[in-house]
Design a protein around this motif. Structure first.
Motif, PDB file in Angstrom:
ATOM      1  N   ALA A 102       4.538   5.264   2.335  1.00  0.00           N
ATOM      2  CA  ALA A 102       4.958   6.464   2.454  1.00  0.00           C
ATOM      3  C   ALA A 102       4.972   6.996   4.228  1.00  0.00           C
ATOM      4  O   ALA A 102       5.783   7.606   4.447  1.00  0.00           O
ATOM      5  N   ALA A 103       3.975   6.422   4.865  1.00  0.00           N
ATOM      6  CA  ALA A 103       4.134   6.881   6.307  1.00  0.00           C
ATOM      7  C   ALA A 103       5.188   6.087   6.901  1.00  0.00           C
ATOM      8  O   ALA A 103       5.755   6.560   7.968  1.00  0.00           O
ATOM      9  N   ILE A 104       5.190   4.716   6.950  1.00  0.00           N
ATOM     10  CA  ILE A 104       6.022   3.997   7.720  1.00  0.00           C
ATOM     11  C   ILE A 104       7.504   3.351   7.182  1.00  0.00           C
ATOM     12  O   ILE A 104       8.203   2.743   7.893  1.00  0.00           O
ATOM     13  N   ASP A 142       0.649  -1.269  -0.037  1.00  0.00           N
ATOM     14  CA  ASP A 142       0.055   0.009   0.005  1.00  0.00           C
ATOM     15  C   ASP A 142       0.873   1.315  -0.048  1.00  0.00           C
ATOM     16  O   ASP A 142       1.683   1.434   1.009  1.00  0.00           O
ATOM     17  N   ALA A 143       0.774   2.144  -1.010  1.00  0.00           N
ATOM     18  CA  ALA A 143       1.775   3.253  -1.078  1.00  0.00           C
ATOM     19  C   ALA A 143       1.448   4.135   0.097  1.00  0.00           C
ATOM     20  O   ALA A 143       2.411   4.939   0.348  1.00  0.00           O
ATOM     21  N   LEU A 167      -5.973   3.444   8.217  1.00  0.00           N
ATOM     22  CA  LEU A 167      -5.339   2.834   7.277  1.00  0.00           C
ATOM     23  C   LEU A 167      -5.312   1.259   7.171  1.00  0.00           C
ATOM     24  O   LEU A 167      -5.349   0.604   6.184  1.00  0.00           O
ATOM     25  N   ALA A 168      -4.570   0.851   8.401  1.00  0.00           N
ATOM     26  CA  ALA A 168      -4.400  -0.445   8.713  1.00  0.00           C
ATOM     27  C   ALA A 168      -5.793  -1.301   8.207  1.00  0.00           C
ATOM     28  O   ALA A 168      -5.858  -2.357   7.901  1.00  0.00           O
ATOM     29  N   ILE A 169      -6.930  -0.685   8.973  1.00  0.00           N
ATOM     30  CA  ILE A 169      -8.209  -1.340   8.726  1.00  0.00           C
ATOM     31  C   ILE A 169      -8.524  -1.371   7.439  1.00  0.00           C
ATOM     32  O   ILE A 169      -8.873  -2.387   6.552  1.00  0.00           O
TER      33      ILE A 169
END
Length: 130
Positions: A19-21, A14-15, A81-83
């Motif tokens: 990008a976040a982690i 997932d982009a 987002l994880a959900i």
């Protein structure tokens, strides 16, 4: 591939999440010195149902996803987002996932020597063939 690798791959594909982690998705232990935000995954239970001829091909695994960020709002965004990533059905690294079940959320907090980690903990059952 293994179930663990497939779950990690779903996040890393997932982009927005990468990008976040970046690549900071770990199983069981948070890598020491990892900057925030990051994700740690744990298997809570992994039932192995059987029938007369052996193990069933599809099984439920309860997974805990701990999302950590430097502030509460960022942790909530990453939790949501994880959900979005884990709940829908998907195929990752050859493992077929059905829609996740029994999704639960709670908060967490980890004080640190230099920075505090605000956590969002997601608990859900992933039904899969891996």
């Amino acid at each position: 591939m293994s179930f663990e690798t497939a779950v990690s791959a779903r996040f890393l594909a997932d982009a927005d999440m990468t990008a976040a982690i970046g690549g900071r998705v770990n199983w069981q232990v948070r890598a020491q010195g990892n900057p925030l935000p990051d994700i740690t995954l744990d298997i809570v239970s992994d039932a192995r149902p059987q029938h007369f001829k052996g193990f069933e091909r599809v099984r439920p695994t309860r997974v805990q996803v701990t999302v950590r960020a430097a502030d509460p709002a960022s942790a909530v965004r990453l939790r949501d987002l994880a959900i979005e990533i884990l709940v829908p059905p998907a195929i990752a690294d050859g493992v077929k996932f059905q829609r996740a079940q029994d999704v639960q959320v709670r908060t967490g907090f980890e004080p640190g020597p230099t920075e505090d980690a605000f956590g969002q903990i997601l608990d859900l059952i992933l039904i899969h063939n891996g």
